[in-house]
Write a protein that holds these residues in place. Structure first.
Motif, PDB file in Angstrom:
ATOM      1  N   GLY A 213       0.435   4.975 -15.988  1.00 32.26           N
ATOM      2  CA  GLY A 213      -0.532   5.695 -15.165  1.00 32.26           C
ATOM      3  C   GLY A 213      -1.914   5.748 -15.789  1.00 32.26           C
ATOM      4  O   GLY A 213      -2.625   6.759 -15.668  1.00 32.26           O
TER       5      GLY A 213
ATOM      6  N   THR B  44      -5.908   4.756 -16.463  1.00 34.06           N
ATOM      7  CA  THR B  44      -7.096   4.318 -15.728  1.00 34.06           C
ATOM      8  C   THR B  44      -7.587   3.015 -16.333  1.00 34.06           C
ATOM      9  O   THR B  44      -7.155   2.594 -17.416  1.00 34.06           O
ATOM     10  CB  THR B  44      -8.203   5.374 -15.813  1.00 34.06           C
ATOM     11  OG1 THR B  44      -8.600   5.506 -17.195  1.00 34.06           O
ATOM     12  CG2 THR B  44      -7.722   6.726 -15.293  1.00 34.06           C
TER      13      THR B  44
ATOM     14  N   LEU C  83       0.050   0.409 -15.062  1.00 41.22           N
ATOM     15  CA  LEU C  83       0.539   1.199 -13.936  1.00 41.22           C
ATOM     16  C   LEU C  83       1.720   2.070 -14.345  1.00 41.22           C
ATOM     17  O   LEU C  83       1.870   3.204 -13.862  1.00 41.22           O
ATOM     18  CB  LEU C  83       0.939   0.273 -12.790  1.00 41.22           C
ATOM     19  CG  LEU C  83      -0.191  -0.597 -12.204  1.00 41.22           C
ATOM     20  CD1 LEU C  83       0.344  -1.460 -11.071  1.00 41.22           C
ATOM     21  CD2 LEU C  83      -1.347   0.268 -11.725  1.00 41.22           C
TER      22      LEU C  83
ATOM     23  N   SER D  29      -7.015  -1.485  -5.107  1.00 40.41           N
ATOM     24  CA  SER D  29      -7.310  -0.171  -5.676  1.00 40.41           C
ATOM     25  C   SER D  29      -6.805  -0.098  -7.109  1.00 40.41           C
ATOM     26  O   SER D  29      -6.053  -0.955  -7.573  1.00 40.41           O
ATOM     27  CB  SER D  29      -6.657   0.926  -4.841  1.00 40.41           C
ATOM     28  OG  SER D  29      -5.249   0.869  -4.996  1.00 40.41           O
ATOM     29  N   GLU D  30      -7.179   0.960  -7.784  1.00 44.50           N
ATOM     30  CA  GLU D  30      -6.761   1.127  -9.179  1.00 44.50           C
ATOM     31  C   GLU D  30      -5.270   1.367  -9.294  1.00 44.50           C
ATOM     32  O   GLU D  30      -4.691   1.198 -10.356  1.00 44.50           O
ATOM     33  CB  GLU D  30      -7.546   2.284  -9.814  1.00 44.50           C
ATOM     34  CG  GLU D  30      -7.487   2.297 -11.322  1.00 44.50           C
ATOM     35  CD  GLU D  30      -8.457   3.290 -11.925  1.00 44.50           C
ATOM     36  OE1 GLU D  30      -7.993   4.306 -12.463  1.00 44.50           O
ATOM     37  OE2 GLU D  30      -9.669   3.051 -11.856  1.00 44.50           O
ATOM     38  N   ARG D  31      -4.626   1.737  -8.167  1.00 44.59           N
ATOM     39  CA  ARG D  31      -3.182   1.963  -8.187  1.00 44.59           C
ATOM     40  C   ARG D  31      -2.404   0.650  -8.263  1.00 44.59           C
ATOM     41  O   ARG D  31      -1.222   0.643  -8.589  1.00 44.59           O
ATOM     42  CB  ARG D  31      -2.762   2.739  -6.933  1.00 44.59           C
ATOM     43  CG  ARG D  31      -3.263   4.181  -6.906  1.00 44.59           C
ATOM     44  CD  ARG D  31      -2.770   4.903  -5.651  1.00 44.59           C
ATOM     45  NE  ARG D  31      -1.309   4.976  -5.658  1.00 44.59           N
ATOM     46  CZ  ARG D  31      -0.548   4.775  -4.588  1.00 44.59           C
ATOM     47  NH1 ARG D  31      -1.104   4.447  -3.440  1.00 44.59           N
ATOM     48  NH2 ARG D  31       0.770   4.888  -4.661  1.00 44.59           N
TER      49      ARG D  31
ATOM     50  N   GLN E 182       0.821  -1.206   0.000  1.00 47.80           N
ATOM     51  CA  GLN E 182       0.000   0.000   0.000  1.00 47.80           C
ATOM     52  C   GLN E 182       0.858   1.259   0.000  1.00 47.80           C
ATOM     53  O   GLN E 182       0.485   2.266  -0.609  1.00 47.80           O
ATOM     54  CB  GLN E 182      -0.943  -0.025   1.201  1.00 47.80           C
ATOM     55  CG  GLN E 182      -2.026  -1.093   1.082  1.00 47.80           C
ATOM     56  CD  GLN E 182      -2.892  -1.207   2.311  1.00 47.80           C
ATOM     57  OE1 GLN E 182      -2.439  -0.907   3.423  1.00 47.80           O
ATOM     58  NE2 GLN E 182      -4.126  -1.643   2.122  1.00 47.80           N
TER      59      GLN E 182
ATOM     60  N   GLY F 152       2.196   1.326  -3.731  1.00 47.91           N
ATOM     61  CA  GLY F 152       1.065   1.656  -4.610  1.00 47.91           C
ATOM     62  C   GLY F 152       1.053   0.881  -5.893  1.00 47.91           C
ATOM     63  O   GLY F 152       0.196   0.012  -6.098  1.00 47.91           O
ATOM     64  N   ARG F 153       2.014   1.134  -6.774  1.00 49.37           N
ATOM     65  CA  ARG F 153       1.994   0.535  -8.116  1.00 49.37           C
ATOM     66  C   ARG F 153       2.650  -0.855  -8.086  1.00 49.37           C
ATOM     67  O   ARG F 153       3.778  -1.045  -8.571  1.00 49.37           O
ATOM     68  CB  ARG F 153       2.693   1.448  -9.108  1.00 49.37           C
ATOM     69  CG  ARG F 153       1.966   2.765  -9.340  1.00 49.37           C
ATOM     70  CD  ARG F 153       2.685   3.654 -10.330  1.00 49.37           C
ATOM     71  NE  ARG F 153       3.997   4.055  -9.829  1.00 49.37           N
ATOM     72  CZ  ARG F 153       4.226   5.075  -9.009  1.00 49.37           C
ATOM     73  NH1 ARG F 153       3.204   5.809  -8.595  1.00 49.37           N
ATOM     74  NH2 ARG F 153       5.446   5.373  -8.609  1.00 49.37           N
TER      75      ARG F 153
END
Length: 781
Positions: A312, A314, A309, A260-262, A174, A177-178
C-alpha cells in the motif's frame, strides 16, 4: 629452552629456504589465480578467453541449488496458471477477455490483495469484431439514404456492449484496484520481427504513463546537471547490454484502467545469463524511442509494482536511488530497502524446481472452482505454462520446464523476506582471502613438509566445499572454482611434482642452464663435475663480435625480417663457437660474447678462440652470398679477442643469474672489437693472445700500440688474418704482412716519407687494406 626453540625455528626457516623453488611455484599459482579472478569476475566486461571460468563457477552455483533442493516458499504467493486444462475447459488461446474479468471478480471476492499479470494484452479482444463490422456496414448504408431498422441497430449496439470483453476486463480491473499489467521489452531480432516503427512508437507512448514511481540521484553526483545524471545511469545499462530496442505494451483501454496509483504496469522481461540460465532479474530498466537519452524514463518490473501495491505504498515511497556508478538501492518504504547490482539486478534465490509454489488452474479460478480463502490476502501472479503458449525457462535446477511466472514468484518471495543470494564487496574479499590462503600459507607448508604428506593438501577441498555450501545456505555466493580449481589443486599438484623430482633437479638445472652456452660434450662433463660452475679466477680467452652498421640495417627492415636475419646469423655463429669448444656467454643485442678456457681448463684456449673467429668470418662470407641472392642486406662484423685472467662462474642476483666472465680481460676484448672500425680490420687480438699463439702458424700483423683506460702500460694490438689454402694467395698475404711491417717500422721511427711511400705502394696493390690506408693518412698529417 628458548635457545632450543630458536634453533628449531632457524632450522625450519633454513629447510624452507632450501625448498624456496616450490614456494616460488605457489607464488606464481597465487598471482595467476588472482589475475584470473580479477579478469573474470571483477572486470567491467569479462574477457572471452576466461568465459569458461565464469561458466564453471555458475555451474557450481547451480549444483548448490540442486544439492539444497526444495525449501518452503512464502505462503502469501499463489500462481494462477493458464495450463493445458484451462485450454480444454475454456477453449483455445487467446481466451476471450471476459474470462479475465471473471477471474478478477473471483479473486476480489476471495479477498486477494494484489494481482499481477505475466501477460501483455497488446491487441484488442476480437470477439465482437463481426458486430463491429456489421455496425459499420449499417452506418454506411444510412449515409446513402438507405435507412436501417432501428430495432436491429439497437440490438446490434446491445450485442456490441455485451461482447466488448476489453471493456468488461477494464471495469473488473477498476473494481479490483490493485492490479499490475505486464509489459514486455523486446531484445532480440526475433522479438522485433514484424513490429513496425509506428507500433513501437505507440507502445512507447503507452508505457510512458507508468515510469518508475520515484527515481532519485544520490548527492555523490555533485554538480552534474539533472538530465545528465539520468544519461549516466542509462550508459551503465548500455555497458551491460541491457538497453531494449523495443517494447510491447497493453492496449489503450486496459492501460487506462490501471492508470491510477491503485494500479500499475511493470515489465516481466526475463534476462538470461551467457549459458542460457536465468539467475538474475532486473527491477528497473531504462527505455525510450527518442535519440536523446535525456528524454528516456526508467520503468519498474511487475515485481516492484506488485510489492508497492501489496504494501500500500505511495509513489513517493517507492524509490530508486542511483549514483555515478549505477543503481544504489531500491526502497519499498522505510522498512524494506534492497541493494541490487549497478543495473538493478538481483540474484534469485530459487526455492526449488518448477511448481514449488501453489498453482491454481486459470479455469478453476475463473469459474470459482477453488476452496474459499485460497487467495485471501495473497499476491496472485497470473501466467502461462501450457504447451505452445507457456514462457518456459532454464533455471539452476535444470531443464527447460520452469514457467517464467514462477521466476517472478521467487523474486517477490526474496523481496518480501530479504532472502537473496548476495554477492558484493564482503563476498569478494572472502574469495580473495581463500585464494591467498590456498596460495601463500599453504605454499609455505608445502615447501616445508615431507613430499609424502603433501597429498593431504587435497583433503582441504572437503572442508572448503562444506564452508562454501554453508555460506550459500545463508545467502552468500562465494566463489568455489578459482580458490579450489585454480589455486589449491594446481598449487598442491605442481609443488608435489617439483618436490618429488628434486633429486634429479641438479642435473636438469645444469643441463638446462648450460645447453645454451656450451656444446653437449661440455654439458656431459659438467654433469659429472657441477662444481665447475662456481665463481673462480682463471686464464681465459674472450671473444667479442659485433655487426657493423646494424642500426641503419634495422631501419630498412620490418621487425619480422630483422628478427629472421639476426636469428639466422646468431645461430650460425653460435654453432661455430660450440664446435670449437667455446662457451657462449651472452648475446648483447646483435653482439656475441664467448669465452674459452672455462668452465673447463683448456691449455690452448687462445688458439681455439682464434680458429673460431676465422671460421666465423668464413661462414659469414657464405651467408653474405645467400643474403645477396635473396635481396637481403649483407652483414659485416668485427671481432675483438683478448687473453687474460678473469672471474668466471655463475653470477648475478638471487632472482636471476648466469654463467659469465668479468674483469679487465673482458673489457679489453670489448674495446678491441670496437677498434676494427678505426683500423679497417675484421679481427683484432691483444699482445697476450698473440703471445699464446707464438708457436702456431697463424697469420698476424702488428697494428699499433694503444693506451687502455685503467692500465698504465700500453697494449700492442695485432690483426689476425686468415691463412689461405691457395699457395699464391698465401704468398700474397705474407707479402702484405711483410710490406706493412716495413712501413710500420718506418712510421715508428718517424721516417714519414719512407713510410708514406711504402703505404702508397701497398694501397696500389691492395686498395682495400684498412691499416695501410689509416697509416698513410697519419703520415700525411
Amino acid at each position: 629452552m628458548p635457545n632450543r626453540i630458536g634453533k628449531k625455528i632457524i632450522a625450519i626457516i633454513l629447510e624452507w629456504w632450501r625448498h624456496r623453488g616450490s614456494f616460488a611455484i605457489s607464488l606464481v599459482v597465487t598471482l595467476t589465480a588472482l589475475g584470473v579472478y580479477f579478469v573474470t569476475f571483477l572486470g567491467e566486461k569479462p574477457m572471452p578467453l576466461f568465459d569458461f571460468v565464469s561458466r564453471l563457477e555458475l555451474s557450481s552455483l547451480d549444483y548448490r541449488f540442486q544439492v539444497r533442493g526444495r525449501t518452503k516458499p512464502d505462503p502469501r504467493i499463489v500462481i494462477v496458471d493458464i495450463d493445458q486444462q484451462s485450454q480444454e475447459v475454456l477453449g483455445h488461446w487467446p481466451f476471450p477477455r471476459f474470462h479475465f474479468a471473471r477471474l478478477l471478480d473471483a479473486l476480489r471476492e476471495d479477498s486477494a490483495r494484489v494481482v499481477a499479470f505475466d501477460i501483455t494484452f497488446s491487441q484488442p479482444d476480437d470477439t465482437a469484431k463481426p458486430l463491429e463490422a456489421l455496425a459499420s456496414q449499417l452506418a454506411e448504408q444510412q449515409k446513402h439514404a438507405r435507412p436501417s431498422n432501428p430495432a436491429i441497430v439497437a440490438q446490434i449496439d446491445a450485442l456490441r456492449k455485451r461482447y466488448d470483453y476489453d471493456q468488461q476486463f477494464a471495469e473488473a480491473i477498476q473494481r479490483f484496484g490493485r492490479v499490475v499489467l505486464g509489459n514486455y521489452f523486446l531484445y532480440t531480432q526475433a522479438d522485433l520481427q514484424g513490429v513496425t516503427p509506428q507500433a513501437l512508437d505507440r507502445y512507447a507512448n503507452l508505457i510512458a504513463f507508468f515510469p518508475f514511481p520515484e527515481v532519485r540521484p544520490l548527492p555523490s553526483f555533485g554538480s552534474t546537471p539533472g538530465a545528465q545524471r539520468l544519461v549516466k545511469l542509462i550508459d551503465v545499462y548500455d555497458q551491460a547490454s541491457l538497453l531494449p530496442p523495443g517494447a510491447e505494451a497493453n492496449n489503450d483501454l486496459l492501460n487506462g484502467a490501471v492508470a491510477s496509483e491503485r494500479g500499475g504496469c511493470g515489465f516481466f522481461t526475463v534476462i538470461v545469463d551467457a549459458d542460457g540460465v536465468v539467475r538474475h532479474l532486473p527491477l528497473a530498466l531504462p527505455y525510450g524511442r527518442d535519440p536523446d537519452r535525456k528524454n528516456w524514463d526508467i520503468y519498474a518490473s511487475i515485481d516492484v509494482q506488485a510489492l508497492r501495491l501489496y504494501f500500500g505504498l505511495t509513489n513517493e515511497q517507492t524509490v530508486l536511488n542511483y549514483g555515478p556508478t549505477g543503481v544504489f538501492s531500491i526502497e519499498f518504504g522505510p522498512k524494506l530497502i534492497v541493494h541490487p547490482d549497478e543495473v538493478s539486478r538481483l540474484m534469485v534465490n530459487f526455492h526449488g524446481p518448477a511448481r514449488t509454489y501453489p498453482y491454481v488452474s486459470f479455469a478453476e479460478a475463473a469459474l470459482k472452482k477453488f476452496t474459499p480463502g485460497t487467495f485471501k490476502d495473497k499476491i496472485v501472479l497470473v501466467g502461462a505454462s501450457a504447451t505452445g503458449i507457456g514462457d518456459l525457462r532454464v533455471t539452476p535446477f535444470g531443464g527447460l520446464d520452469f514457467p517464467g511466472v514462477e521466476i517472478h514468484a521467487n523474486l517477490i518471495d526474496n523481496l518480501l523476506n530479504q532472502s537473496f543470494i548476495t554477492r558484493g564487496a564482503k563476498q569478494v574479499l572472502t574469495d580473495l582471502g581463500w585464494i591467498f590462503l590456498f596460495g601463500i600459507p599453504l605454499g609455505i607448508w608445502l615447501a616445508a613438509v615431507q613430499p609424502r604428506w603433501m597429498v593431504f593438501g587435497f583433503v582441504l577441498l572437503a572442508p572448503f566445499a562444506g564452508i562454501i555450501y554453508w555460506a550459500f545456505l545463508h545467502g552468500w555466493w562465494l566463489n568455489f572454482i578459482v580458490p579450489a580449481v585454480f589455486t589449491l589443486v594446481p598449487n598442491v599438484s605442481l609443488v608435489a611434482l617439483y618436490r618429488v623430482l628434486i633429486e634429479e633437479q641438479e642435473k636438469r638445472k645444469v643441463r638446462g642452464a648450460f645447453q645454451q652456452y656450451v656444446s653437449p660434450e661440455v654439458i656431459r662433463r659438467l654433469l659429472v663435475d657441477p662444481e665447475r660452475v662456481k665463481p673462480r679466477k682463471t686464464s681465459v680467452t674472450v671473444l667479442f663480435s659485433d655487426i657493423r652498421g646494424f642500426t641503419s640495417i634495422s631501419e630498412k627492415l620490418d621487425a619480422q625480417e630483422l628478427a629472421d636475419l639476426l636469428n639466422n646469423y646468431l645461430t650460425e655463429m653460435t654453432r661455430i663457437i660450440f664446435r670449437n669448444q667455446g662457451t657462449l656467454d651472452k648475446y648483447i643485442g646483435d653482439a656475441v660474447m664467448a669465452i674459452w678456457g672455462a668452465p673447463f681448463d683448456e691449455p690452448r684456449h687462445a688458439k681455439r678462440c682464434c680458429e673460431a673467429a676465422l671460421n666465423m668470418l668464413a661462414r659469414l662470407e657464405d651467408l653474405q652470398r645467400e643474403w645477396r641472392a635473396h635481396g637481403q642486406p649483407a652483414l659485416e662484423i668485427g671481432i675483438g679477442i683478448n687473453t687474460g685472467i678473469a672471474s668466471v662462474g655463475n653470477m648475478g642476483s638471487r632472482l636471476r643469474y648466469g654463467y659469465t666472465a668479468i674483469g679487465d680481460a673482458v673489457n679489453l676484448a670489448s674495446r678491441l672489437e670496437g677498434l676494427n672500425k678505426d683500423y679497417g680490420t675484421r679481427i683484432i687480438i691483444s699482445d697476450s693472445t698473440r703471445a699464446a699463439l707464438e708457436n702456431d702458424s697463424a697469420l698476424v700483423r702488428e697494428l699499433d700500440l694503444i693506451r687502455v683506460k685503467g692500465k698504465l702500460q700500453p697494449v700492442t694490438i695485432y690483426e689476425l688474418m686468415r691463412a689461405e689454402t691457395d699457395v699464391d694467395k698465401h704468398r700474397e698475404a705474407v707479402e702484405l704482412i711483410e710490406l706493412f711491417e716495413r712501413g710500420h717500422q718506418a712510421y715508428k721511427q718517424r721516417y714519414w716519407g719512407t713510410a708514406k711511400k711504402i703505404f702508397e705502394d701497398m694501397l696500389r696493390r691492395w686498395p682495400n687494406d684498412g691499416p695501410a690506408r689509416l697509416f698513410h693518412v697519419r703520415c700525411e698529417e
